[in-house]
Motif scaffolding. Structure first.
Motif, short mmCIF file in Angstrom:
data_model
loop_
_atom_site.label_atom_id
_atom_site.label_comp_id
_atom_site.label_asym_id
_atom_site.label_seq_id
_atom_site.Cartn_x
_atom_site.Cartn_y
_atom_site.Cartn_z
N THR A 82 0.86 -1.18 0.00
CA THR A 82 0.00 0.00 0.00
C THR A 82 0.90 1.23 0.00
O THR A 82 2.10 1.14 0.32
CB THR A 82 -0.90 0.03 1.25
N GLU A 96 -6.39 0.74 -3.29
CA GLU A 96 -6.93 0.98 -1.95
C GLU A 96 -8.44 0.82 -2.00
O GLU A 96 -9.05 1.18 -2.99
CB GLU A 96 -6.55 2.39 -1.48
N VAL A 137 -0.44 -6.15 5.74
CA VAL A 137 -0.11 -4.73 5.80
C VAL A 137 0.22 -4.36 7.23
O VAL A 137 -0.12 -5.08 8.17
CB VAL A 137 -1.28 -3.85 5.28
N ALA A 142 -6.87 -2.01 0.59
CA ALA A 142 -6.12 -3.24 0.34
C ALA A 142 -7.01 -4.46 0.55
O ALA A 142 -7.94 -4.44 1.35
CB ALA A 142 -4.92 -3.31 1.27
#
Length: 155
Positions: free
Chosen positions: A31, A72, A80, A74
């Protein structure tokens, strides 16, 4: 005077090629926030407390080079920063923790500023990749499950 024991890869091994081969097809996805977090760790020496900062910095820079961006929000199966990840290393039992960009160790957290955390970030559920250990050994890590951290779930 500080003496740091620098661990080198085993003779004849090419960790980068192993890492890239395992990323083919599935790859690593970062991300924007995770990419910025890794860059911050590198820029402000957030890896200095790791057993081998030079090796870790190289791995993080390599991860930045070979990872693609992800749309986005994710995917829920993507590892993440801030997520709770369950993983297994080379047939050992399952372990879990919250992946953290914090450069200081926190109980129950896996630091991205560690070889394990640097490897896990950007992986997906059931993805398997080589894991370089501080002693130079190469094992395999697989992501078993990914969940939002309890803090994120409560928000």
């Amino acid at each position: 005077m500080t003496i740091t024991r620098i661990t080198h890869q085993p003779a004849g091994s090419d960790f980068r090629s192993l890492f890239e081969r395992s990323a083919v097809g599935r790859g690593f996805l970062l991300t924007v926030e995770d990419r910025l977090g890794i860059e911050h760790l590198l820029r402000y020496r957030g890896t200095r407390n790791s057993p081998n900062p030079a090796l870790l910095n190289g791995l993080l820079r390599h991860k930045l080079r070979i990872s693609r961006g992800t749309p986005e929000p994710a995917s829920p199966d993507l590892v993440v920063a801030g997520c709770h990840v369950t993983y297994m290393i080379s047939g050992e039992g399952a372990r879990s923790g919250v992946l953290s960009m914090n450069p200081v160790p926190v109980p129950g957290h896996i630091l991205v500023a560690s070889l394990l955390g640097a490897t896990l970030i950007g992986m997906r559920k059931l993805q398997k990749v080589p894991l370089l250990r501080d002693d130079g050994q190469i094992e395999v890590v697989v992501v078993l499950d990914v969940h939002p951290s309890p803090d994120q779930a409560a928000a």
